[in-house]
Write an enzyme that holds these catalytic residues in place. Structure first.
Site, PDB file in Angstrom:
ATOM      1  N   LYS A  73      10.761  -3.476 -18.056  1.00 21.42           N
ATOM      2  CA  LYS A  73      11.083  -4.628 -17.189  1.00 21.42           C
ATOM      3  C   LYS A  73      10.295  -5.848 -17.646  1.00 21.42           C
ATOM      4  O   LYS A  73       9.235  -5.721 -18.274  1.00 21.42           O
ATOM      5  CB  LYS A  73      10.787  -4.335 -15.714  1.00 21.42           C
ATOM      6  CG  LYS A  73       9.298  -4.114 -15.354  1.00 21.42           C
ATOM      7  CD  LYS A  73       8.506  -5.356 -15.037  1.00 21.42           C
ATOM      8  CE  LYS A  73       7.042  -5.036 -14.798  1.00 21.42           C
ATOM      9  NZ  LYS A  73       6.063  -5.967 -15.249  1.00 21.42           N
TER      10      LYS A  73
ATOM     11  N   ASP B   1       5.051  -0.567  -9.361  1.00 17.36           N
ATOM     12  CA  ASP B   1       6.300  -0.934 -10.048  1.00 17.36           C
ATOM     13  C   ASP B   1       7.323   0.208 -10.083  1.00 17.36           C
ATOM     14  O   ASP B   1       8.459  -0.005 -10.506  1.00 17.36           O
ATOM     15  CB  ASP B   1       6.009  -1.346 -11.502  1.00 17.36           C
ATOM     16  CG  ASP B   1       5.324  -2.697 -11.608  1.00 17.36           C
ATOM     17  OD1 ASP B   1       5.299  -3.429 -10.596  1.00 17.36           O
ATOM     18  OD2 ASP B   1       4.819  -3.018 -12.696  1.00 17.36           O
TER      19      ASP B   1
HETATM   20  O1  C5P Z   1       0.110  -0.025  -8.485  1.00 21.38           O
HETATM   21  P1  C5P Z   1      -0.498   0.054  -9.823  1.00 21.38           P
HETATM   22  O2  C5P Z   1      -1.185   1.369 -10.059  1.00 21.38           O
HETATM   23  O3  C5P Z   1       0.433  -0.280 -10.933  1.00 21.38           O
HETATM   24  O4  C5P Z   1      -1.619  -1.041  -9.853  1.00 21.38           O
HETATM   25  C1  C5P Z   1      -2.624  -1.058 -10.836  1.00 21.38           C
HETATM   26  C2  C5P Z   1      -3.761  -1.923 -10.360  1.00 21.38           C
HETATM   27  O5  C5P Z   1      -3.368  -3.293 -10.325  1.00 21.38           O
HETATM   28  C3  C5P Z   1      -4.248  -1.623  -8.961  1.00 21.38           C
HETATM   29  O6  C5P Z   1      -5.212  -0.605  -8.970  1.00 21.38           O
HETATM   30  C4  C5P Z   1      -4.849  -2.955  -8.543  1.00 21.38           C
HETATM   31  O7  C5P Z   1      -6.123  -3.108  -9.106  1.00 21.38           O
HETATM   32  C5  C5P Z   1      -3.919  -3.966  -9.204  1.00 21.38           C
HETATM   33  N1  C5P Z   1      -2.833  -4.414  -8.310  1.00 21.38           N
HETATM   34  C6  C5P Z   1      -3.132  -5.290  -7.282  1.00 21.38           C
HETATM   35  N2  C5P Z   1      -2.112  -5.676  -6.447  1.00 21.38           N
HETATM   36  C7  C5P Z   1      -0.848  -5.261  -6.627  1.00 21.38           C
HETATM   37  C8  C5P Z   1      -0.535  -4.383  -7.669  1.00 21.38           C
HETATM   38  C9  C5P Z   1      -1.559  -3.975  -8.510  1.00 21.38           C
HETATM   39  O8  C5P Z   1      -4.273  -5.701  -7.097  1.00 21.38           O
HETATM   40  N3  C5P Z   1       0.089  -5.682  -5.799  1.00 21.38           N
END
Ligand code: C5P
Length: 319
Positions: A9, A139
């Protein structure tokens, strides 16, 4: 055996609104699939084991891989139905660059959830799969929905947009530069927390979320106003990722110039980067932009892809 293709994406829009009580960030994003896919083969095993094969040096082939976690998540929630199915062997062929802001890991997890739902006859709805996916990463629900969508909350609340113009994207990433998503959000917080909307300000939060639905980017997508799609490309995370990576800043400048030279629509970094993309209307223009970038930067470390938009997150082949 079931073969799945998990598309990458790009973010056409990424706005950081503020902090959330769960420590994540409140976001509004417009996400779009492109036809650059990892191939994932699922083979049933009679023994109750999970085996992951991946020959990419940066991708773990153990329980820390999101694709592996997708299996254990289904086993946790549906022990009765999954126990009698035995195990699974996952073979992962990586084509999406790693640590790139292209949701490579999330798309793989989405494909495993989708594939095992079919292979193990779990009968889950897309909404149920998306709710499970949200536990694996912000995501993953978008990767299950596919196409083009507005994503809010921490990214897991997905509203699909029905009519995306069939554009083309040139993607550029230095193989040796990867960005950690937690680092990018932490750096953003350190620098911009004073601009965040207060957590308790629920009225303004609702208004900001509503605004994206009627925002210029969404309107431009719905009305196929290609010039405005290009002008409205936006990503708050560029503010911290580009200064930390001068080579990526320079790459964006070269991409912008190549895009302007060949009637491209606009150039932006995707997600937490460091992939930079340019949009254009035809495959021929995408090739011309790609060649112009290659002529300016002959570094073998630079990976370049010219791919059309895709209306799918996950595609299947055979059983
Ligand atoms: O959800 P995901 O594991 O992909 O997110 C990775 C990191 O990115 C999270 O641990 C966080 O530190 C940051 N993040 C965030 N806010 C979001 C998505 C991700 O702070 N909405």
């Amino acid at each position: 055996m079931l073969t799945l293709f998990a598309n990458a994406k790009i973010n056409l829009y990424l706005e950081i609104i503020g902090s959330r009580s769960d420590g994540f960030h409140e976001l509004v994003m417009v996400m779009q699939n492109v036809a650059l896919a990892d191939r994932i083969m699922l083979t049933p095993l009679s023994a109750p084991t999970i085996q992951l094969n991946c020959d990419h040096p940066q991708v773990p082939d153990d329980a820390t891989n999101l694709a592996y976690k997708a299996v254990t998540l289904l086993q946790k929630y549906f022990p009765d139905r999954t126990n009698r199915q035995g195990g699974v062997e996952i073979t992962l062929e990586k084509n999406i660059p790693v640590g790139a802001g292209l949701a490579g890991g999330s798309s793989n997890a989405a494909a495993v959830l989708f594939g095992l739902d079919v292979m193990w006859n779990l009968g889950l709805t897309r909404i149920e799969l998306q709710a499970l996916g949200a536990e694996l990463g912000s995501d993953v629900p978008f990767c299950l929905a596919g196409g083009c969508a507005i994503a809010t909350g921490r990214g897991e609340e997905v509203d699909t947009l029905p009519h995306t113009p069939k554009l083309h994207a040139v993607l550029a990433k230095y193989a040796s530069i990867s960005v950690s998503t937690p680092w990018a959000y932490k750096a953003y917080r350190q620098q911009f927390e004073r601009t965040y909307l207060p957590l308790a300000d629920t009225d303004n939060l609702a208004e900001r979320k509503a605004r994206v639905h009627s925002g210029k980017m969404v309107k431009a997508i719905s009305s196929h106003d290609l010039a405005t799609i290009g002008q409205e490309l936006s990503n708050d995370l560029e503010k911290v990722v580009l200064p930390a990576h001068p080579k990526v800043t320079q790459l964006k400048a070269v991409m912008t110039a190549a895009s302007q030279q060949h009637s491209g629509l606009g150039t932006m970094m995707s997600g937490s980067g460091p992939t930079v993309f340019s949009l254009c209307e035809t495959a021929e223009r995408a090739q011309a932009i790609l060649r112009a970038v290659r002529d300016k930067i002959s570094d073998p470390d630079l990976q370049l892809f010219a791919v059309p938009f895709s209306s799918h997150g996950i595609e299947t082949k055979g059983m």
